[in-house]
Motif scaffolding. Structure first.
Motif, PDB file in Angstrom:
ATOM      1  N   HIS A  98      -3.936   1.358  -9.054  1.00 38.64           N
ATOM      2  CA  HIS A  98      -4.148  -0.150  -9.138  1.00 38.64           C
ATOM      3  C   HIS A  98      -2.653  -0.828  -9.073  1.00 38.64           C
ATOM      4  O   HIS A  98      -1.912  -0.463  -9.912  1.00 38.64           O
ATOM      5  CB  HIS A  98      -4.920  -0.815 -10.175  1.00 38.64           C
ATOM      6  CG  HIS A  98      -4.962  -2.054 -10.320  1.00 38.64           C
ATOM      7  ND1 HIS A  98      -5.773  -2.958  -9.521  1.00 38.64           N
ATOM      8  CD2 HIS A  98      -4.470  -2.884 -11.205  1.00 38.64           C
ATOM      9  CE1 HIS A  98      -5.745  -4.043  -9.670  1.00 38.64           C
ATOM     10  NE2 HIS A  98      -4.890  -4.047 -10.743  1.00 38.64           N
ATOM     11  N   LEU A  99      -2.639  -1.615  -8.215  1.00 39.08           N
ATOM     12  CA  LEU A  99      -1.104  -2.332  -8.023  1.00 39.08           C
ATOM     13  C   LEU A  99      -1.569  -3.920  -8.515  1.00 39.08           C
ATOM     14  O   LEU A  99      -2.117  -4.437  -7.548  1.00 39.08           O
ATOM     15  CB  LEU A  99      -0.499  -2.217  -6.773  1.00 39.08           C
ATOM     16  CG  LEU A  99       1.001  -2.788  -6.880  1.00 39.08           C
ATOM     17  CD1 LEU A  99       1.902  -1.714  -7.755  1.00 39.08           C
ATOM     18  CD2 LEU A  99       1.620  -2.441  -5.329  1.00 39.08           C
ATOM     19  N   PRO A 100      -1.040  -4.524  -9.552  1.00 41.11           N
ATOM     20  CA  PRO A 100      -1.502  -5.704  -9.872  1.00 41.11           C
ATOM     21  C   PRO A 100      -0.611  -6.579  -9.193  1.00 41.11           C
ATOM     22  O   PRO A 100       0.402  -7.225  -9.531  1.00 41.11           O
ATOM     23  CB  PRO A 100      -1.021  -5.751 -11.515  1.00 41.11           C
ATOM     24  CG  PRO A 100       0.017  -4.812 -11.579  1.00 41.11           C
ATOM     25  CD  PRO A 100      -0.264  -3.720 -10.279  1.00 41.11           C
ATOM     26  N   ILE A 101      -1.121  -6.934  -8.043  1.00 39.42           N
ATOM     27  CA  ILE A 101      -0.528  -8.045  -7.017  1.00 39.42           C
ATOM     28  C   ILE A 101      -0.206  -9.218  -7.772  1.00 39.42           C
ATOM     29  O   ILE A 101       0.972  -9.861  -7.606  1.00 39.42           O
ATOM     30  CB  ILE A 101      -1.250  -8.013  -5.827  1.00 39.42           C
ATOM     31  CG1 ILE A 101      -1.483  -6.952  -4.948  1.00 39.42           C
ATOM     32  CG2 ILE A 101      -0.494  -9.157  -4.780  1.00 39.42           C
ATOM     33  CD1 ILE A 101      -0.161  -6.111  -4.642  1.00 39.42           C
ATOM     34  N   LYS A 155       0.883  -1.312  -0.067  1.00 38.75           N
ATOM     35  CA  LYS A 155       0.083   0.050   0.045  1.00 38.75           C
ATOM     36  C   LYS A 155       0.913   1.344  -0.027  1.00 38.75           C
ATOM     37  O   LYS A 155       0.517   2.266  -0.705  1.00 38.75           O
ATOM     38  CB  LYS A 155      -0.994  -0.014   1.042  1.00 38.75           C
ATOM     39  CG  LYS A 155      -2.023  -0.869   1.147  1.00 38.75           C
ATOM     40  CD  LYS A 155      -2.847  -0.932   2.329  1.00 38.75           C
ATOM     41  CE  LYS A 155      -3.806  -1.939   2.252  1.00 38.75           C
ATOM     42  NZ  LYS A 155      -4.710  -2.003   3.653  1.00 38.75           N
ATOM     43  N   ARG A 156       1.916   1.151   0.817  1.00 42.51           N
ATOM     44  CA  ARG A 156       2.989   2.583   0.960  1.00 42.51           C
ATOM     45  C   ARG A 156       3.493   2.659  -0.471  1.00 42.51           C
ATOM     46  O   ARG A 156       3.525   3.739  -1.038  1.00 42.51           O
ATOM     47  CB  ARG A 156       3.852   2.133   2.005  1.00 42.51           C
ATOM     48  CG  ARG A 156       4.737   3.180   2.174  1.00 42.51           C
ATOM     49  CD  ARG A 156       4.149   4.398   2.983  1.00 42.51           C
ATOM     50  NE  ARG A 156       4.216   5.643   2.194  1.00 42.51           N
ATOM     51  CZ  ARG A 156       3.307   6.615   2.631  1.00 42.51           C
ATOM     52  NH1 ARG A 156       2.654   6.678   3.597  1.00 42.51           N
ATOM     53  NH2 ARG A 156       2.971   7.746   1.820  1.00 42.51           N
TER      54      ARG A 156
END
Length: 98
Positions: free
Chosen positions: A78-81, A68-69
């Motif tokens: 959006h961060l594609p985990i 998140k940081r």
């Protein structure tokens, strides 16, 4: 700063503490299978067939908080985990010959 003080040389020459998994005798595979495409090629496709990979991670690493940081610091909506996990696992397996 002096490096010739007693004990200073020993600290420099001391091996770093090994990660817990380093002592594990991993089996080495015969190499990355020929039918598996490069990760970047797959992730750059417009439509990707996906499968679920369920896992839990150590809470002490605070990965959710750190992700998140990272997203906030880089102004990402959006961060594609799944893509990050795919790259990490693919590199890990390829390094071991699988």
């Amino acid at each position: 700063m002096r490096t010739d003080a007693p004990g200073a040389r020993q600290e420099q020459d001391a091996p770093s503490q090994a990660a817990p998994s380093e002592g594990t005798p991993w089996a080495q595979g015969s190499g990355r299978p020929k039918d598996i495409p490069d990760t970047a090629v797959v992730l750059n496709q417009r439509i990707i067939a996906r499968e679920s990979l369920d896992s839990s991670v150590p809470a002490a690493l605070k990965l959710k908080r750190r992700i998140k940081r990272f997203a906030l610091d880089n102004e990402l909506d959006h961060l594609p985990i799944g893509d990050i996990v795919s790259v990490a696992l693919d590199e890990w397996l390829t390094t071991r010959g699988f």
